[in-house]
Design an enzyme around this catalytic site. Structure first.
Site, PDB file in Angstrom:
ATOM      1  N   SER A 138      -7.411   1.958  -4.116  1.00  0.00           N
ATOM      2  CA  SER A 138      -6.247   2.513  -3.436  1.00  0.00           C
ATOM      3  C   SER A 138      -5.342   3.253  -4.416  1.00  0.00           C
ATOM      4  CB  SER A 138      -5.449   1.402  -2.754  1.00  0.00           C
ATOM      5  OG  SER A 138      -6.121   0.904  -1.643  1.00  0.00           O
TER       6      SER A 138
ATOM      7  N   ASP B  27       1.124   4.173  -2.951  1.00  0.00           N
ATOM      8  CA  ASP B  27       0.648   5.533  -2.691  1.00  0.00           C
ATOM      9  C   ASP B  27       1.738   6.561  -2.920  1.00  0.00           C
ATOM     10  OD1 ASP B  27      -1.778   4.443  -1.970  1.00  0.00           O
ATOM     11  OD2 ASP B  27      -1.468   4.640   0.188  1.00  0.00           O
TER      12      ASP B  27
ATOM     13  N   GLU C 268       0.816  -1.206   0.000  1.00  0.00           N
ATOM     14  CA  GLU C 268       0.000   0.000   0.000  1.00  0.00           C
ATOM     15  C   GLU C 268       0.851   1.256   0.000  1.00  0.00           C
ATOM     16  OE1 GLU C 268      -2.752   2.077  -0.780  1.00  0.00           O
ATOM     17  OE2 GLU C 268      -3.658   0.226  -0.065  1.00  0.00           O
TER      18      GLU C 268
END
EC number: 3.4.14.10
Length: 637
Positions: free
Chosen positions: A552, A306, A302
């Site tokens: 995401s 990002d 993640e």
């Protein structure tokens, strides 16, 4: 899986206490419908055990918070952009002296010594340490001990009552009916954040060779491999920031999910050379850290995603602030982050539940022994978070309290983004609801995610380049292994800014599903608000390149775009755009998005919702046209 707690303020049972013959009748305040899956009742609580009762006091003017925010966020309002200070927020919403006095007097007349009653600085919470026996008498209830399959124990009751004259002054009490308590330590093979019910990314696959990476630097393969140049071209995001000293893009990560600097540099060498030698500005919250060596794909996926894309799209000239929340032992909850950026929201002053949110110092071996972050962190103008709960993971009171905090951030000019989920109309982990509100893989009722359903955040869905199409062709809703999360809240009403768009959808494209499986009232918050590409991102991860898909991916893209719009406004002496939803839903911005009209988001045994003309509950208003958004926002005050 957890049960939904139900607020039954109107159900008066007229129960009187013999110890106080003249007090008002007791009414049910909250009641739970079942014991959540994985938990079992072990025994009654020891009556002499101590528990920290915490009373969430009703905040003054809180019913007007949406109106205040709308007034400063709608482009036609004379108060557009006139954001408040933190002091303005605190003064406006602090509970009244009457509220504090009523609850305090009730506790004292019930036998609780005045010296035992603690009132927080913002007067939002009262805490009193009591015995189980005292709590049961106060609330006409019985406390039990419940045990989870993991071995975690939890103290709760089935139902509790409050005096009729006290009820209007109390939102909820903890501990009580809520099974919101998240596992505070990792189970085998499970990250701390996922143990707390925080959903993350959906799908990852290998991109096998370095040669494969070298062949995807242009636009020819954007249907199978998204890179920064694909996104820049899709949304015409060609902009160099100039007010970098006044601006930053905030990205929130929850330990043990962390980025790896060597992965960021590997990505930079291949796709964003202006990031070579750069790293995010790390803000450690409650022991948060960024390791310098690779961990595992599960823990790095993640954060690597990002930051690689968030930093690339705002360019190496713009600082990206990494809010790393929680230590390696316990991690953190979303409320722990809110504590850090708003001192009025900390323990005893805000929405925290000591049995759910992590409390620091952490006395466990290897835990963070410093003080809990409490109003010590400056929020950036745009904050993107690619984590979420299911609404049903949380009691409605807890969710409402946190949602109001996002509204307060909006009042201060801060844009809050959350990804909408990766399982279509199902919730995280592909869970749906059954008739008793339990979440189950065999469920059939649509299960909205949170905080995306909060009307004071901007929820971001996902799209994709259609197979064999180009970035110059219309995108479609993300489909395949991942389906863009979307639908209608079970907790929050429809905000005024969204009414026209959602009414249009429900009038022209109303789903032909029975009302028993979705919120068909036409009065609830629809989500997402907007979308961006979320399919087949090329990400440097643990020393190799992999494809990653999910909403995401989408949230940091929107965050980067809005950060660049803030840059342009700040450069000419204007303020940040703040809460964007009333603006993007306004007629003036109708042509600033690419309408997505193809795709659906299946789940819970259905085909989900269809993409349609205008807003729909899987891609929202569509994907951004950066030049038009920039021009329109530059015209606003």
């Amino acid at each position: 899986m957890r049960c939904l707690s139900i607020f039954l303020i109107a159900a008066s049972l007229g129960l009187l206490s013999s110890a106080e013959p003249f007090r008002s009748p007791y009414n049910i305040h909250e009641k739970r419908t079942c014991i959540p899956q994985g938990w079992s009742l072990t025994r009654r609580c020891n009556p002499i055990s101590s528990i920290p009762l915490r009373f969430a006091l009703k905040q003054k003017n809180i019913e007007e918070i949406g109106n205040y925010l709308y007034d400063m966020s709608h482009p036609n309002s004379p108060n557009y952009g006139k954001h408040w200070t933190a002091g303005d927020v605190a003064r406006t919403f602090a509970p009244t002296d009457e509220t504090v006095g009523v609850v305090r007097s009730w506790l004292i007349t019930s036998g609780i010594g005045e010296e035992r009653i603690a009132l927080g600085r913002a007067k939002a919470w009262i805490q009193v340490n009591v015995t189980v026996e005292e709590a049961e008498e106060l609330m006409n209830t019985e406390y039990n001990v419940y045990t989870h399959l993991s071995g975690k124990v939890h103290v709760a009751c089935e139902v509790y009552y409050l005096p009729e004259h006290v009820q209007p002054h109390v939102d909820f009490i903890t501990p009580s009916v809520h099974f919101d308590a998240k596992l505070t330590r990792r189970s085998s093979g499970e990250s701390a954040s996922s143990a707390r019910g925080i959903g993350r990314l959906g799908f990852v696959s290998d991109l096998e060779t370095a040669g494969a990476v070298s062949s995807i630097h242009g636009l020819e393969h954007c249907d199978t491999s998204i890179t920064p140049i694909c996104l820049r071209t899709l949304y015409d995001l060609f902009y160099n920031p100039v007010a970098t000293d006044k601006n930053s893009f905030g990205i929130v990560e929850y330990t043990p999910n962390t980025y790896v600097q060597s992965d960021l540099q590997m990505f930079a060498r291949n796709f964003s050379t202006d990031l070579i030698g750069k790293e995010p500005y790390l803000v450690s919250i409650d022991g948060g850290y960024a390791p310098t060596t690779n961990g595992t794909i599960e823990l790095d996926i993640e954060s690597d995603l990002d930051l690689e894309y968030g930093m690339s799209l705002v360019t190496g000239n713009q600082t990206v602030t990494l809010y790393q929340v929680g230590d390696a032992v316990n991690g953190a909850s979303m409320n722990n982050f809110l504590d850090a950026i708003d001192g009025s929201y900390c323990t005893l002053d805000g929405g925290d539940d000591p049995l759910q949110d992590i409390v620091y110092p952490d006395i466990l071996p290897g835990g963070y022994m410093g003080p809990e972050a409490c109003g010590t962190v400056e929020p950036t103008y745009v904050i993107s978070t690619s984590y979420s709960y299911n609404e049903a993971d949380l009691g409605p009171f807890y969710a409402e309290r946190q949602c109001a905090e996002y509204a307060k951030l909006g009042l201060m000019g801060i844009t809050v983004l959350y990804s909408s989920g990766d399982n279509g109309v199902a919730g995280n982990s592909d869970l749906c609801l059954i008739s008793n509100h339990t979440q189950s893989h065999d469920g059939y009722i649509f299960n909205p995610t949170f905080p995306g359903t909060c009307p004071y955040v901007t929820s971001v869905g996902a799209t994709m380049v259609k197979p064999n199409a180009t970035v110059f062709d219309p995108e479609v809703a993300m489909m395949g292994r991942i389906y863009s999360g979307g639908g209608f809240s079970n907790y929050f009403g429809m905000p005024e800014y969204q009414k026209k768009a959602v009414d249009h959808y429900l009038t022209k494209y109303r789903p032909d599903y029975p009302s028993t499986i979705w919120n068909s009232t036409g009065m609830s918050r629809g989500y997402p608000d907007i979308s961006a590409n979320g399919a087949n991102y090329v990400v440097a991860l643990d020393g190799g390149f992999r494809h990653i898909s999910g909403t995401s991916c989408s949230s940091p893209v929107i965050g980067a775009i809005l950060t660049m719009i803030n840059d342009a406004r700040l450069a000419i002496g204007k303020g940040p755009i703040g809460f964007v939803n009333p603006t993007i839903y306004s007629p003036e911005f109708a042509d600033a998005f690419n309408d997505i009209t193809e795709g659906n988001n299946p789940g819970c045994g259905t085909a989900g919702y269809n993409a349609t003309d205008g807003w729909d509950p899987l891609t929202g208003l569509g994907t951004p046209k950066f030049p038009k958004l920039l021009a329109l926002w530059l015209l606003l005050p």
